[in-house]
Design a protein around this motif. Structure first.
Motif, mmCIF file in Angstrom:
data_model
loop_
_atom_site.group_PDB
_atom_site.id
_atom_site.type_symbol
_atom_site.label_atom_id
_atom_site.label_comp_id
_atom_site.label_asym_id
_atom_site.label_seq_id
_atom_site.Cartn_x
_atom_site.Cartn_y
_atom_site.Cartn_z
ATOM 1 N N UNK A 62 -7.480 -4.649 1.329
ATOM 2 C CA UNK A 62 -7.626 -4.606 3.051
ATOM 3 C C UNK A 62 -6.572 -4.235 3.939
ATOM 4 N N UNK A 63 -7.242 -3.910 4.833
ATOM 5 C CA UNK A 63 -6.891 -3.464 6.102
ATOM 6 C C UNK A 63 -5.695 -4.374 7.224
ATOM 7 N N UNK A 64 -4.466 -4.468 6.739
ATOM 8 C CA UNK A 64 -3.386 -5.475 7.709
ATOM 9 C C UNK A 64 -3.528 -4.577 9.131
ATOM 10 N N UNK A 65 -3.013 -5.315 9.578
ATOM 11 C CA UNK A 65 -2.616 -5.520 11.056
ATOM 12 C C UNK A 65 -0.869 -5.167 10.719
ATOM 13 N N UNK A 66 0.308 -4.309 12.499
ATOM 14 C CA UNK A 66 1.263 -4.253 12.169
ATOM 15 C C UNK A 66 2.335 -5.344 11.919
ATOM 16 N N UNK A 67 1.785 -6.250 12.356
ATOM 17 C CA UNK A 67 2.577 -7.350 12.556
ATOM 18 C C UNK A 67 2.976 -8.107 10.423
ATOM 19 N N UNK A 68 1.316 -8.163 10.486
ATOM 20 C CA UNK A 68 1.814 -8.550 9.405
ATOM 21 C C UNK A 68 2.316 -7.693 7.770
ATOM 22 N N UNK A 69 1.860 -6.241 8.016
ATOM 23 C CA UNK A 69 2.641 -5.342 7.803
ATOM 24 C C UNK A 69 3.591 -5.303 7.308
ATOM 25 N N UNK A 70 4.773 -5.597 7.927
ATOM 26 C CA UNK A 70 5.654 -5.830 8.375
ATOM 27 C C UNK A 70 5.660 -6.753 7.466
ATOM 28 N N UNK A 71 5.725 -8.029 8.371
ATOM 29 C CA UNK A 71 6.287 -9.194 7.257
ATOM 30 C C UNK A 71 5.833 -9.002 5.509
ATOM 31 N N UNK A 72 4.766 -8.423 5.294
ATOM 32 C CA UNK A 72 4.414 -8.948 3.525
ATOM 33 C C UNK A 72 4.856 -7.258 2.939
ATOM 34 N N UNK A 73 5.208 -6.986 3.635
ATOM 35 C CA UNK A 73 5.493 -5.018 2.795
ATOM 36 C C UNK A 73 7.211 -5.169 1.986
ATOM 37 N N UNK A 74 6.473 -5.158 1.240
ATOM 38 C CA UNK A 74 7.460 -4.962 0.101
ATOM 39 C C UNK A 74 7.980 -3.425 -0.678
ATOM 40 N N UNK A 75 9.552 -3.798 -2.124
ATOM 41 C CA UNK A 75 8.509 -2.699 -3.299
ATOM 42 C C UNK A 75 8.099 -3.877 -4.029
ATOM 43 N N UNK A 76 8.790 -4.751 -4.501
ATOM 44 C CA UNK A 76 8.101 -5.917 -5.495
ATOM 45 C C UNK A 76 8.005 -6.900 -4.724
ATOM 46 N N UNK A 169 19.261 -2.423 -5.735
ATOM 47 C CA UNK A 169 19.001 -2.080 -4.191
ATOM 48 C C UNK A 169 16.999 -1.994 -3.465
ATOM 49 N N UNK A 170 16.453 -3.214 -4.007
ATOM 50 C CA UNK A 170 15.199 -3.292 -3.994
ATOM 51 C C UNK A 170 14.828 -3.687 -2.872
ATOM 52 N N UNK A 171 13.452 -4.048 -2.178
ATOM 53 C CA UNK A 171 13.075 -4.849 -1.452
ATOM 54 C C UNK A 171 11.989 -6.034 -1.502
ATOM 55 N N UNK A 172 12.781 -6.581 -2.175
ATOM 56 C CA UNK A 172 12.188 -8.160 -2.743
ATOM 57 C C UNK A 172 11.179 -9.140 -2.231
ATOM 58 N N UNK A 173 10.159 -9.695 -2.614
ATOM 59 C CA UNK A 173 9.645 -10.490 -2.162
ATOM 60 C C UNK A 173 9.972 -11.419 -3.349
ATOM 61 N N UNK A 174 10.375 -13.179 -2.517
ATOM 62 C CA UNK A 174 9.869 -13.908 -4.137
ATOM 63 C C UNK A 174 8.928 -15.112 -2.823
ATOM 64 N N UNK A 175 8.094 -15.492 -3.195
ATOM 65 C CA UNK A 175 6.539 -16.411 -3.202
ATOM 66 C C UNK A 175 7.086 -17.491 -3.299
ATOM 67 N N UNK A 205 -3.053 -10.362 1.393
ATOM 68 C CA UNK A 205 -1.994 -9.493 1.198
ATOM 69 C C UNK A 205 -0.676 -9.246 1.702
ATOM 70 N N UNK A 206 0.134 -9.523 0.758
ATOM 71 C CA UNK A 206 1.200 -9.567 0.386
ATOM 72 C C UNK A 206 0.864 -8.283 -0.940
ATOM 73 N N UNK A 207 -0.055 -9.023 -1.809
ATOM 74 C CA UNK A 207 -0.497 -7.920 -2.786
ATOM 75 C C UNK A 207 -0.690 -6.842 -2.041
ATOM 76 N N UNK A 208 -1.359 -6.238 -0.919
ATOM 77 C CA UNK A 208 -2.179 -4.804 -1.303
ATOM 78 C C UNK A 208 -0.865 -4.414 -0.589
ATOM 79 N N UNK A 209 0.037 -4.785 -0.196
ATOM 80 C CA UNK A 209 1.477 -4.462 0.468
ATOM 81 C C UNK A 209 2.190 -4.375 -0.600
ATOM 82 N N UNK A 210 2.266 -4.647 -1.506
ATOM 83 C CA UNK A 210 3.386 -4.938 -2.646
ATOM 84 C C UNK A 210 3.261 -2.990 -3.216
ATOM 85 N N UNK A 211 4.364 -2.127 -3.356
ATOM 86 C CA UNK A 211 4.347 -1.714 -4.517
ATOM 87 C C UNK A 211 4.181 -1.681 -6.211
ATOM 88 N N UNK A 212 5.149 -2.868 -5.902
ATOM 89 C CA UNK A 212 4.528 -3.059 -8.340
ATOM 90 C C UNK A 212 4.675 -5.067 -7.575
#
Lengths: 312, 75
Positions: A62-76, A169-175, A205-212
């Motif tokens: 899926x394509x995300x809006x800029x806001x969504x992308x900012x919220x969800x994008x991360x390394x891991x 030094x990862x940008x890591x999201x925990x949900x 959205x999270x899965x689409x924008x997470x690298x790992x």
């Protein structure tokens, strides 16, 4: 009533199914092969493997809006619970009795060393070693304790794996349950807590924008995690701890797995630095998931089995 | 086929349940959903009446609902 019943047991069935609950005309489906023997032992005449699957209308690119992308994008990212309530009941509240605490610690350690061991067997074994038996008022209390012990084990294991990423030094999201996550992992700024996300609305959205995307298995002994399928259906990269069924559902080595925390750190670093390889692996798995592991495949399997067994 | 399911659970299981039901419909089956009260109290007579009126080919349950007879009817 002679109405056939299909029951897909997507939790650990042995914790809450009793012999008396089983009725004729019931076909049980389990998501982990190791539960088949347990169910046969309990008296199920019909028990079959039905692996987890994904809904490709929800989990897709899926394509995300800029806001969504900012919220969800991360390394891991890691999505999951720490079962804090059970962890607390079983693990922390008993610190006042050092013998019980030692038994609990040892059972958890042994189980985390070998997931094929069952908690009740380990408990007996450790009780014998310590020459001390835990006292339960009734079988129900013991069953709840065993279940809590399993949850405490998962909490310890997930904590250990996540904490091993500190310092990378990862940008890591925990949900997950934010309060619970913070209690288990602390608030030193190593992780960004996104709170509890809606499975259908937010996770794609999270899965689409997470690298790992990271999977840390819980109670399954052989079965693969729901996240492996959902993330792959999104065309995203998943890194999971090994389970046997991944070699049956996918070609050997197709799914990238980690053996322990050191291995995980090495693979995260490698795949963050090799995006093309990540994408190549992802494409192969995505194709297979969409071709073989969707709800359509599994529900057709259910209908087929029910028709065959009960002559519907 | 006519499939009857019971909606009694929240969380991840409820999403799996809805995905299953949606798929059964998509592949051409009829799905009826019996929403059980949160209190879990259903009399055996009401339950049997509901079942008889729907007359499904089979019931489709997820996990905890297998214990339906114990959890919900016996209370």
């Amino acid at each position: 009533m002679k109405i056939p019943c299909a029951s897909w047991l997507v939790d650990i069935p042995t914790y809450w199914i009793e012999r008396e609950s089983i009725f004729p005309y019931c076909c049980a489906f389990v998501w982990d092969r190791s539960f088949l023997d347990d169910l046969k032992r309990l008296g199920f005449e019909h028990a079959h493997l039905l692996c987890l699957c994904t809904n490709p209308r929800i989990f897709r690119e899926i394509s995300l809006s800029q806001d969504e992308s900012t919220r969800f994008s991360c390394d891991v990212s890691f999505v999951g619970n720490f079962f804090y309530r059970f962890y607390q009941e079983c693990y922390l509240d008993k610190k006042s009795d050092p013998r019980i605490q030692a038994i609990i610690d040892e059972v958890i350690e042994l189980k985390n060393r070998d997931i094929f061991q069952d908690i009740p067997d380990l408990l007996n074994q450790v009780e014998q070693k310590w020459k001390y038996s835990l006292i339960f008022q009734n079988p129900e209390e013991k069953r709840y304790f065993v279940m809590s012990l399993e949850c405490a084990r998962v909490a310890c294991y997930r904590k250990q794996i996540i904490e091993s990423l500190k310092g990378m030094r990862l940008h890591l999201h925990i949900c997950g349950n934010e309060e619970e996550c913070k209690m288990i992992l602390g608030e030193d700024g190593s992780f960004e807590y996104l709170g509890r996300l809606n499975y259908h609305q937010d996770l794609p959205k999270l899965y689409n924008t997470t690298k790992v995307n990271l999977a840390i298995n819980t109670s399954q002994k052989t079965g693969i995690n729901q996240r492996v399928l959902d993330v792959s259906a999104c065309g995203s990269f998943i890194l999971t701890d090994y389970r046997e069924d991944q070699d049956i559902l996918f070609a050997s080595g197709e799914i990238v797995d980690y053996k322990d925390a050191d291995d995980l750190r090495g693979k995260i670093e490698y795949f963050l630095n090799h995006p093309e390889e990540r994408m190549e692996i992802t494409r192969v798995i995505q194709k297979k998931v969409l071709a073989e592991h969707t709800y359509r495949h599994q529900m057709e399997e259910v209908i087929g089995k029910m028709s065959q067994i009960f002559n519907l | 086929m006519k499939i009857l399911t019971f909606k009694i659970y929240t969380g991840m299981t409820s999403f799996i349940l809805s995905d299953c039901m949606e798929t059964f419909r998509e592949i051409g089956h009829t799905v009826e959903t019996l929403v059980l009260p949160e209190s879990g109290v259903v009399s055996k007579r009401d339950f049997i009446q509901e079942l008889a009126s729907i007359n499904p080919d089979f019931l489709s349950l997820l996990s905890i609902t297998l214990g339906l007879r114990d959890h919900y009817i016996r209370r």
